[in-house]
Motif scaffolding. Structure first.
Motif, PDB file in Angstrom:
ATOM      1  N   ILE A 196     137.243  58.945  20.667  1.00 56.60           N
ATOM      2  CA  ILE A 196     136.899  58.735  21.944  1.00 56.60           C
ATOM      3  C   ILE A 196     135.596  59.853  22.250  1.00 56.60           C
ATOM      4  CG2 ILE A 196     137.768  59.715  24.177  1.00 56.60           C
ATOM      5  CD1 ILE A 196     140.567  58.740  23.320  1.00 56.60           C
ATOM      6  N   ASP A 197     135.754  61.083  21.718  1.00 53.84           N
ATOM      7  CA  ASP A 197     134.538  62.109  21.914  1.00 53.84           C
ATOM      8  C   ASP A 197     133.230  61.462  21.505  1.00 53.84           C
ATOM      9  OD1 ASP A 197     136.547  63.705  22.849  1.00 53.84           O
ATOM     10  OD2 ASP A 197     136.705  64.841  21.027  1.00 53.84           O
ATOM     11  N   ASP A 198     133.173  60.715  20.323  1.00 48.61           N
ATOM     12  CA  ASP A 198     132.103  60.075  19.793  1.00 48.61           C
ATOM     13  C   ASP A 198     131.822  59.037  20.689  1.00 48.61           C
ATOM     14  OD1 ASP A 198     132.013  61.741  17.664  1.00 48.61           O
ATOM     15  OD2 ASP A 198     132.934  60.255  16.339  1.00 48.61           O
ATOM     16  N   VAL A 199     132.559  58.226  21.249  1.00 53.88           N
ATOM     17  CA  VAL A 199     132.186  57.128  22.188  1.00 53.88           C
ATOM     18  C   VAL A 199     131.514  57.726  23.645  1.00 53.88           C
ATOM     19  CG1 VAL A 199     132.982  55.294  23.696  1.00 53.88           C
ATOM     20  CG2 VAL A 199     133.767  55.515  21.264  1.00 53.88           C
ATOM     21  N   ASN A 200     132.246  58.750  24.012  1.00 56.93           N
ATOM     22  CA  ASN A 200     131.857  59.316  25.292  1.00 56.93           C
ATOM     23  C   ASN A 200     130.307  59.978  25.217  1.00 56.93           C
ATOM     24  OD1 ASN A 200     133.808  58.728  26.895  1.00 56.93           O
ATOM     25  ND2 ASN A 200     134.999  60.269  26.122  1.00 56.93           N
ATOM     26  N   SER A 201     130.225  60.700  23.871  1.00 59.85           N
ATOM     27  CA  SER A 201     128.984  61.370  23.608  1.00 59.85           C
ATOM     28  C   SER A 201     127.778  60.495  23.566  1.00 59.85           C
ATOM     29  CB  SER A 201     129.150  62.046  22.286  1.00 59.85           C
ATOM     30  OG  SER A 201     127.877  62.519  21.928  1.00 59.85           O
ATOM     31  N   ASN A 202     128.040  59.195  22.835  1.00 56.98           N
ATOM     32  CA  ASN A 202     127.038  58.264  22.823  1.00 56.98           C
ATOM     33  C   ASN A 202     126.853  57.221  24.135  1.00 56.98           C
ATOM     34  OD1 ASN A 202     126.480  58.429  19.921  1.00 56.98           O
ATOM     35  ND2 ASN A 202     128.450  57.533  19.324  1.00 56.98           N
ATOM     36  N   LEU A 203     127.925  57.536  24.956  1.00 53.75           N
ATOM     37  CA  LEU A 203     127.645  56.527  26.185  1.00 53.75           C
ATOM     38  C   LEU A 203     127.087  57.547  27.465  1.00 53.75           C
ATOM     39  CD1 LEU A 203     130.588  54.001  26.266  1.00 53.75           C
ATOM     40  CD2 LEU A 203     128.379  53.343  26.126  1.00 53.75           C
ATOM     41  N   TYR A 204     126.810  58.784  26.878  1.00 56.97           N
ATOM     42  CA  TYR A 204     126.368  59.754  28.080  1.00 56.97           C
ATOM     43  C   TYR A 204     125.468  59.129  28.888  1.00 56.97           C
ATOM     44  CZ  TYR A 204     124.619  63.985  30.171  1.00 56.97           C
ATOM     45  OH  TYR A 204     124.179  64.896  31.060  1.00 56.97           O
ATOM     46  N   GLY A 205     124.436  58.705  28.198  1.00 57.81           N
ATOM     47  CA  GLY A 205     123.374  58.099  29.152  1.00 57.81           C
ATOM     48  C   GLY A 205     123.987  57.007  30.202  1.00 57.81           C
ATOM     49  N   VAL A 206     124.557  56.145  29.639  1.00 60.66           N
ATOM     50  CA  VAL A 206     125.312  55.001  30.418  1.00 60.66           C
ATOM     51  C   VAL A 206     126.073  55.547  31.420  1.00 60.66           C
ATOM     52  CG1 VAL A 206     126.492  52.943  30.286  1.00 60.66           C
ATOM     53  CG2 VAL A 206     125.192  53.240  28.340  1.00 60.66           C
ATOM     54  N   GLN A 207     126.884  56.614  31.083  1.00 56.44           N
ATOM     55  CA  GLN A 207     127.669  57.050  32.376  1.00 56.44           C
ATOM     56  C   GLN A 207     126.809  57.759  33.421  1.00 56.44           C
ATOM     57  OE1 GLN A 207     130.178  59.708  29.650  1.00 56.44           O
ATOM     58  NE2 GLN A 207     131.944  57.980  29.629  1.00 56.44           N
ATOM     59  N   LYS A 208     125.921  58.481  32.848  1.00 56.32           N
ATOM     60  CA  LYS A 208     124.993  59.246  33.642  1.00 56.32           C
ATOM     61  C   LYS A 208     124.195  57.992  34.752  1.00 56.32           C
ATOM     62  CE  LYS A 208     121.255  62.520  33.990  1.00 56.32           C
ATOM     63  NZ  LYS A 208     120.353  63.482  33.426  1.00 56.32           N
ATOM     64  N   THR A 209     123.881  56.914  34.117  1.00 60.54           N
ATOM     65  CA  THR A 209     123.194  55.911  34.941  1.00 60.54           C
ATOM     66  C   THR A 209     124.182  55.343  36.015  1.00 60.54           C
ATOM     67  OG1 THR A 209     121.501  55.280  33.040  1.00 60.54           O
ATOM     68  CG2 THR A 209     122.182  53.630  34.791  1.00 60.54           C
ATOM     69  N   LEU A 210     125.595  55.030  35.361  1.00 64.17           N
ATOM     70  CA  LEU A 210     126.500  54.407  36.145  1.00 64.17           C
ATOM     71  C   LEU A 210     126.895  55.334  37.466  1.00 64.17           C
ATOM     72  CD1 LEU A 210     128.736  52.618  33.529  1.00 64.17           C
ATOM     73  CD2 LEU A 210     126.881  51.431  35.239  1.00 64.17           C
TER      74      LEU A 210
END
Length: 404
Positions: A196-210
């Motif tokens: 979960i931490d790896d996914v959240n880390s790699n999706l950080y840019g997507v989450q910031k955009t969303l």
């Protein structure tokens, strides 16, 4: 028929509390494997722990009962021994007094009364001697009884020792099983939390955009599932170790559900690349309009290409537009669900039709120069709940997310 129905209800009850669980285990080399912990295995482990616990309680009760029986018999033996010694002491006293009395009356007297007294004394002495003879036999019997009771006591002590040894062995097995189960739960928790931490880390840019369009991945992934029609009394009290294990298991289940939700989002989010080679010619946001030479908002990225270069769908979905559409020229728009849509504009040719279902990587058209365009390129849009977001973070996330 009633038995089959009852059996099905019992199965559904157990499967409700022990559903199949997928467990992901990571190795030190960076690879991961998925295991399925079936409901039958979970139920078997649970009933094994219950059986060991019941055996533990029954063994303690049996040992206590044997100890009480042994103590009671020992008290009876001591009581009878004390009474026996007291009776012998009283008889010895009576015998001594009788001898003294015989010595006193043992004089020469020819009267009938004197003779009668002597005869009675002789008879009494004979009875006492018979009593001593019989008492010697009874004493032997009493000794045999004592020996028998001692043998029984030794047997009971051996049984108690055996039960204690078995109890210690079962207790060690139970503690070992509980420790292994706790370590396994912690290991699974660490593995899943790491994923979960790896996914959240790699999706950080997507989450910031969303976040800019008020869409939260965590809020969606942590959504509560619909509850079944269940109920019953609430019992809060339970053993501390069982309660902690139950809490840890529920946390792992919630994390697995959270990871499943992220996997589902990964499938529907347009994280792929619409072209084999990415060359950005115009970024998302404010820019100078190429036709009017004045500032304008650009709600997409322009990816350079050559006419005829294939364009691919970046996620599975349903085609909702396919054809010429104003300044977009030839355009394809795909609905991926959860409010995610993508647009592919200025195409030279279109290979899909409205209402077609497409998968990630399907060829939907080729790069062109149609519509309001100054040269061959792909106008690529990503929209979330009707709002345009920067597609660059989505394209970059595809390289890192869910490798394993």
């Amino acid at each position: 028929m009633i038995f089959c129905t009852l059996l099905k209800k019992i199965k559904s009850f157990f499967y409700l509390f022990f559903p199949n669980r997928r467990l992901i285990v990571c190795s030190e080399k960076g690879t991961s494997r998925c295991f399925v912990l079936s409901s039958k295995v979970q139920i078997l482990c649970t009933f094994t722990c219950i059986f060991i616990g019941v055996f533990f309680v029954v063994s303690i009760a049996r040992i206590n009962k044997l100890s009480e029986l042994y103590f009671e018999q020992k008290q009876q033996i001591n009581h009878f021994s004390m009474m026996y010694r007291q009776v012998l002491s009283n008889i010895d006293i009576v015998n001594e007094e009788l001898k003294n009395f015989v010595d006193l009356v043992d004089v020469e007297d020819g009267s009938n009364e004197h003779k009668k007294v002597l005869a009675n004394l002789a008879l009494l002495q004979s009875k006492i001697e018979d009593f001593y003879k019989n008492n010697t036999f009874n004493h032997k019997i009493e000794m045999l009884r004592k020996e028998h009771l001692m043998v029984q006591r030794d047997l009971l002590e051996n049984q108690v020792k055996q039960y204690k040894q078995k109890l210690v062995g079962e207790e060690q097995k139970y503690l070992s099983l509980k420790e292994q189960q706790g370590n396994l739960v912690k290991r699974f928790d660490n593995v899943i939390q790491g994923k979960i931490d790896d996914v959240n880390s790699n999706l950080y840019g997507v989450q910031k955009t969303l976040h800019s369009v008020s869409f939260s991945l965590n809020k969606y992934a942590k959504r509560k599932k619909k509850k079944f029609n269940i109920g019953g009394p609430f019992f809060k009290e339970m053993p501390e170790d069982i309660e902690q294990l139950t809490v840890d298991t529920i946390n792992i289940r919630d994390k697995i559900d959270y990871l499943d939700s992220l996997n589902y989002l990964k499938k529907i989010m347009p994280l792929g690349s619409p072209l084999e080679k990415i060359r950005i010619t115009s970024v998302f946001g404010a820019r100078e309009d190429p036709f009017r030479d004045m500032p304008a908002r650009h709600e997409a990225v322009d990816l350079g290409g050559i006419v005829g270069e294939p364009v691919f769908a970046t996620a599975p979905g349903k085609v909702i537009k396919a054809g010429s559409w104003g300044w977009y020229g030839n355009m394809v728009e795909i609905d991926h669900g959860m409010g995610f849509r993508t647009r592919y504009a200025h195409l030279d040719k279109i290979f899909v039709s409205k209402d077609d279902a497409v998968q990630e990587g399907d060829k939907i058209g080729v790069v062109g120069n149609t519509g309001r365009s100054t040269g061959a390129h792909l106008h690529y849009e990503v929209r979330v709940n009707g709002y345009a977001v920067d597609p660059v973070n989505f394209i970059g996330a595809k390289r890192n997310v869910f490798k394993n």
